[in-house]
Design an enzyme around this catalytic site. Structure first.
Site, PDB file in Angstrom:
ATOM      1  N   CYS A  57      -1.918  -5.909  -3.199  1.00 28.03           N
ATOM      2  CA  CYS A  57      -3.193  -5.738  -2.497  1.00 28.03           C
ATOM      3  C   CYS A  57      -3.101  -4.621  -1.462  1.00 28.03           C
ATOM      4  O   CYS A  57      -4.011  -3.803  -1.311  1.00 28.03           O
ATOM      5  CB  CYS A  57      -3.608  -7.031  -1.810  1.00 28.03           C
ATOM      6  SG  CYS A  57      -3.894  -8.408  -2.927  1.00 28.03           S
ATOM      7  N   ARG A 133      -8.163  -9.871  -9.463  1.00 30.51           N
ATOM      8  CA  ARG A 133      -8.552  -8.529  -9.016  1.00 30.51           C
ATOM      9  C   ARG A 133      -9.796  -8.093  -9.797  1.00 30.51           C
ATOM     10  O   ARG A 133      -9.692  -7.490 -10.862  1.00 30.51           O
ATOM     11  CB  ARG A 133      -7.397  -7.548  -9.220  1.00 30.51           C
ATOM     12  CG  ARG A 133      -6.145  -7.943  -8.483  1.00 30.51           C
ATOM     13  CD  ARG A 133      -5.031  -6.912  -8.660  1.00 30.51           C
ATOM     14  NE  ARG A 133      -3.782  -7.466  -8.201  1.00 30.51           N
ATOM     15  CZ  ARG A 133      -3.435  -7.599  -6.921  1.00 30.51           C
ATOM     16  NH1 ARG A 133      -4.267  -7.190  -5.979  1.00 30.51           N
ATOM     17  NH2 ARG A 133      -2.281  -8.127  -6.588  1.00 30.51           N
TER      18      ARG A 133
END
Length: 228
Positions: A57, A133
Site C-alpha cells: 500500500c 485493491r
C-alpha cells in the site's frame, strides 16, 4: 464519527460499468466529502487499500502521488481509501513524507467500519475484513466507467490506470475504441478503431468511406483503424 457511511436508499450491489456511482458521504484526511457529487465535472480515480502501514500500500501511495500531476492534467482527481481511521491516515502520510520524501496530497477515506468497502464490493470474504485493491474510474457525470480489482499481494500498475483514463476520454471525445495496448499496439501503434456498423447499408457505407479517407485502414467492414 470517524467512519464513512453510504447514503440511505443505496442498493447493496456494487456499481457496475455504465451505472451511476453510488452517493456516499465519507470522512477523509481532508475532511468530509460527498462522492461523486463533490467531483462533478471532473474524473475521479478512487482506489482502495487493505490497510495503513503496509508495504505494498505504501509503495502504491507513493506511486500515485508521484504521478498525480499526470492525472490532474487529464482533469482527474485521486481519492484513496483504507480500512483505518483518519488519525492513522495522518500518521501514515507523515511517515511517508519523513522516510520516503513524498508528500501525499490527495485525500484518503477513513473506512474503519468497512461500510464504504462493503458498499463498493471491495471486501471479499476470502480476503478477510480488509479491502482488496480496487480501482473505480468515475466520469464527470458520476457514471462508473472502469472497475479493476487486484489481490492484496500485488500492487497496481499506475501506467495502466492512466492509459485506461486516456482511452476512456479518447473514446468519449471521438466515438472510437482503443485496441489492446493502445497507444502502443505492436501492429497498429496509436491508431484507434471505428465502431462496427450495425446494418448492411452501414457496412457498405464504411467501405466507401475508407476508400475516400487516407486516415482509415480498411481490413473489413467491421475492422477499420483510424490514424490520430
Amino acid at each position: 464519527m470517524t467512519g464513512s457511511t453510504a447514503e440511505s436508499g443505496d442498493a447493496a450491489r456494487p456499481p457496475g460499468i455504465g451505472e451511476p456511482f453510488p452517493q456516499l458521504t465519507v470522512q477523509t484526511s481532508h475532511g468530509e466529502l460527498t462522492i461523486p457529487d463533490d467531483y462533478a465535472g471532473q474524473w475521479l480515480v478512487l482506489f482502495s487499500h487493505p490497510g495503513d502501514f503496509t508495504p505494498v500500500c505504501t509503495s502504491e501511495f507513493v506511486a500515485f502521488e508521484q504521478r498525480r500531476d499526470e492525472f490532474e492534467a487529464l482533469d482527474a482527481e485521486l481519492l484513496g481509501l483504507s480500512v483505518d481511521r483518519v488519525h492513522s491516515h495522518i500518521k501514515w502520510t507523515e511517515w511517508i513524507a519523513e522516510n520516503l520524501d513524498v508528500d501525499i496530497q490527495f485525500p484518503i477515506i477513513a473506512d474503519d467500519q468497512g461500510s464504504v468497502g462493503e458498499r463498493l464490493g471491495m471486501i471479499h470474504p476470502e480476503a478477510g475484513t480488509s479491502t482488496v485493491r480496487s480501482v473505480f474510474i468515475v466520469d464527470p457525470d458520476g457514471t462508473t466507467r472502469l472497475v479493476l480489482t487486484y489481490p492484496m499481494e500485488i500492487g497496481r500498475n499506475i501506467d495502466e490506470i492512466l492509459r485506461s483514463l486516456r482511452a476512456l476520454q479518447k473514446s468519449d471525445a471521438d466515438g472510437v475504441a482503443a485496441p489492446a495496448d493502445w497507444p502502443e499496439h505492436e501492429m497498429f501503434g496509436d491508431r484507434v478503431l471505428l465502431p462496427p456498423p450495425g446494418t448492411e447499408e452501414g457496412a457498405k457505407a464504411r467501405r466507401a468511406e475508407a476508400a475516400d479517407d487516407d486516415a482509415l485502414d480498411y481490413y473489413d467492414w467491421w475492422f477499420v483503424t483510424k490514424a490520430q
